[in-house]
Design a protein around this motif. Structure first.
Motif, PDB file in Angstrom:
ATOM      1  N   GLU A   1     -19.569 -63.053  -6.100  1.00 39.36           N
ATOM      2  CA  GLU A   1     -18.729 -63.976  -5.626  1.00 39.36           C
ATOM      3  C   GLU A   1     -17.773 -64.786  -6.582  1.00 39.36           C
ATOM      4  OE1 GLU A   1     -18.824 -68.483  -2.807  1.00 39.36           O
ATOM      5  OE2 GLU A   1     -20.545 -67.093  -3.093  1.00 39.36           O
ATOM      6  N   HIS A   2     -18.576 -65.106  -7.683  1.00 35.92           N
ATOM      7  CA  HIS A   2     -17.587 -65.605  -8.813  1.00 35.92           C
ATOM      8  C   HIS A   2     -16.946 -64.571  -9.386  1.00 35.92           C
ATOM      9  CE1 HIS A   2     -20.370 -69.048  -8.729  1.00 35.92           C
ATOM     10  NE2 HIS A   2     -19.159 -69.789  -8.850  1.00 35.92           N
ATOM     11  N   ARG A   3     -17.080 -63.442  -9.452  1.00 35.67           N
ATOM     12  CA  ARG A   3     -16.401 -62.376 -10.061  1.00 35.67           C
ATOM     13  C   ARG A   3     -14.907 -62.237  -9.201  1.00 35.67           C
ATOM     14  NH1 ARG A   3     -20.253 -57.896 -10.615  1.00 35.67           N
ATOM     15  NH2 ARG A   3     -21.828 -58.956 -12.002  1.00 35.67           N
ATOM     16  N   ALA A   4     -15.292 -62.219  -7.983  1.00 33.46           N
ATOM     17  CA  ALA A   4     -14.202 -62.147  -7.051  1.00 33.46           C
ATOM     18  C   ALA A   4     -13.235 -63.089  -7.098  1.00 33.46           C
ATOM     19  CB  ALA A   4     -14.655 -61.758  -5.567  1.00 33.46           C
ATOM     20  N   TYR A   5     -13.715 -64.493  -7.128  1.00 38.52           N
ATOM     21  CA  TYR A   5     -12.858 -65.580  -7.333  1.00 38.52           C
ATOM     22  C   TYR A   5     -12.201 -65.733  -8.320  1.00 38.52           C
ATOM     23  CZ  TYR A   5     -11.600 -70.693  -6.950  1.00 38.52           C
ATOM     24  OH  TYR A   5     -10.830 -71.792  -6.823  1.00 38.52           O
ATOM     25  N   PHE A   6     -12.746 -65.704  -9.567  1.00 40.94           N
ATOM     26  CA  PHE A   6     -12.120 -65.785 -11.183  1.00 40.94           C
ATOM     27  C   PHE A   6     -11.416 -64.445 -11.213  1.00 40.94           C
ATOM     28  CE2 PHE A   6     -15.442 -69.069 -11.601  1.00 40.94           C
ATOM     29  CZ  PHE A   6     -14.631 -70.136 -11.421  1.00 40.94           C
ATOM     30  N   GLY A   7     -11.884 -63.362 -10.990  1.00 42.13           N
ATOM     31  CA  GLY A   7     -11.183 -62.103 -11.508  1.00 42.13           C
ATOM     32  C   GLY A   7     -11.882 -61.790 -12.898  1.00 42.13           C
ATOM     33  N   ARG A   8     -13.004 -62.195 -13.205  1.00 44.63           N
ATOM     34  CA  ARG A   8     -13.628 -62.157 -14.526  1.00 44.63           C
ATOM     35  C   ARG A   8     -15.043 -61.861 -14.359  1.00 44.63           C
ATOM     36  NH1 ARG A   8      -9.902 -62.370 -19.104  1.00 44.63           N
ATOM     37  NH2 ARG A   8      -8.124 -63.223 -18.011  1.00 44.63           N
ATOM     38  N   THR A   9     -15.691 -61.233 -15.542  1.00 42.59           N
ATOM     39  CA  THR A   9     -17.162 -61.002 -15.325  1.00 42.59           C
ATOM     40  C   THR A   9     -18.009 -61.952 -15.963  1.00 42.59           C
ATOM     41  OG1 THR A   9     -16.826 -59.664 -17.425  1.00 42.59           O
ATOM     42  CG2 THR A   9     -16.595 -58.403 -15.344  1.00 42.59           C
ATOM     43  N   VAL A  10     -17.410 -62.887 -16.895  1.00 43.10           N
ATOM     44  CA  VAL A  10     -18.156 -63.958 -17.597  1.00 43.10           C
ATOM     45  C   VAL A  10     -17.469 -65.491 -17.217  1.00 43.10           C
ATOM     46  CG1 VAL A  10     -19.115 -62.440 -19.029  1.00 43.10           C
ATOM     47  CG2 VAL A  10     -17.044 -63.751 -19.748  1.00 43.10           C
ATOM     48  N   GLY A  11     -18.228 -66.318 -17.384  1.00 43.16           N
ATOM     49  CA  GLY A  11     -17.818 -67.841 -17.340  1.00 43.16           C
ATOM     50  C   GLY A  11     -18.753 -68.776 -17.913  1.00 43.16           C
ATOM     51  N   VAL A  12     -18.535 -69.896 -17.722  1.00 42.33           N
ATOM     52  CA  VAL A  12     -19.783 -70.931 -18.301  1.00 42.33           C
ATOM     53  C   VAL A  12     -20.094 -71.666 -17.119  1.00 42.33           C
ATOM     54  CG1 VAL A  12     -18.808 -71.018 -20.678  1.00 42.33           C
ATOM     55  CG2 VAL A  12     -18.009 -72.643 -19.030  1.00 42.33           C
ATOM     56  N   ARG A  13     -21.406 -72.067 -17.273  1.00 45.84           N
ATOM     57  CA  ARG A  13     -22.117 -72.959 -16.276  1.00 45.84           C
ATOM     58  C   ARG A  13     -22.281 -74.530 -16.832  1.00 45.84           C
ATOM     59  NH1 ARG A  13     -24.008 -71.687 -11.507  1.00 45.84           N
ATOM     60  NH2 ARG A  13     -24.249 -69.670 -11.994  1.00 45.84           N
ATOM     61  N   MET A  14     -21.787 -75.346 -16.308  1.00 48.53           N
ATOM     62  CA  MET A  14     -21.889 -76.633 -16.950  1.00 48.53           C
ATOM     63  C   MET A  14     -23.308 -77.121 -16.568  1.00 48.53           C
ATOM     64  SD  MET A  14     -19.092 -76.876 -18.256  1.00 48.53           S
ATOM     65  CE  MET A  14     -19.023 -78.606 -19.032  1.00 48.53           C
TER      66      MET A  14
END
Length: 153
Positions: free
Chosen positions: A99-112
């Motif tokens: 879901e986050h990959r589809a939204y951001f168009g990325r494979t990685v991110g940071v969780r706060m």
């Protein structure tokens, strides 16, 4: 990208992002660019990106073509911005779910610390494409979900 699969071109893994940020810091150290993972260093990143934007302003190619040529540098700067969030705001690198990959168009991110997920690599691209109104230092300073003890550092 699933766990255990090799990363494809343009894809990143959370486990590698600290190393990508450190490689950028090492590369720019000889040019005396002060990237020390501080919140203030995000202003330096803004300055570097603005220089990239101005350097390509005479380029007749469309913005997407310019970005494609600079994608590796933008990804390195995004890794650095994410690592500032990790070190200063209490975030952790995460491999994004579908879901986050589809939204951001990325494979990685940071969780706060509050559970929100952010896309530092995408924020750097936004800064490059939109200009100073997408300041990375301002992004950090207005970022919801920071760990209170880390917020002022």
């Amino acid at each position: 990208m699933r766990e255990g699969e090799p990363a494809r071109q343009g894809e990143h893994r959370a486990a590698d992002m600290r190393r990508h940020a450190a490689a950028l810091v090492a590369r720019v150290a000889s040019a005396r660019v002060p990237l020390d993972y501080s919140v203030a260093s995000l202003r330096v990143v803004d300055f570097l990106i603005e220089g990239m934007r101005k350097g390509s302003s005479g380029d007749p190619a469309d913005p997407a073509a310019r970005r494609a040529r600079t994608q590796a540098v933008l990804d390195s700067l995004g890794a650095y911005v994410g690592e500032v969030l990790v070190r200063r705001a209490g975030a952790v690198w995460v491999d994004l779910d579908d879901e986050h990959r589809a939204y951001f168009g990325r494979t990685v991110g940071v969780r706060m610390p509050d559970g929100r997920v952010w896309n530092p690599l995408g924020k750097v691209v936004n800064r490059y494409e939109a200009g100073p109104e997408e300041s990375l230092q301002t992004f950090y300073l207005t970022l919801p979900g920071r760990h209170r003890a880390c917020a002022a550092l």
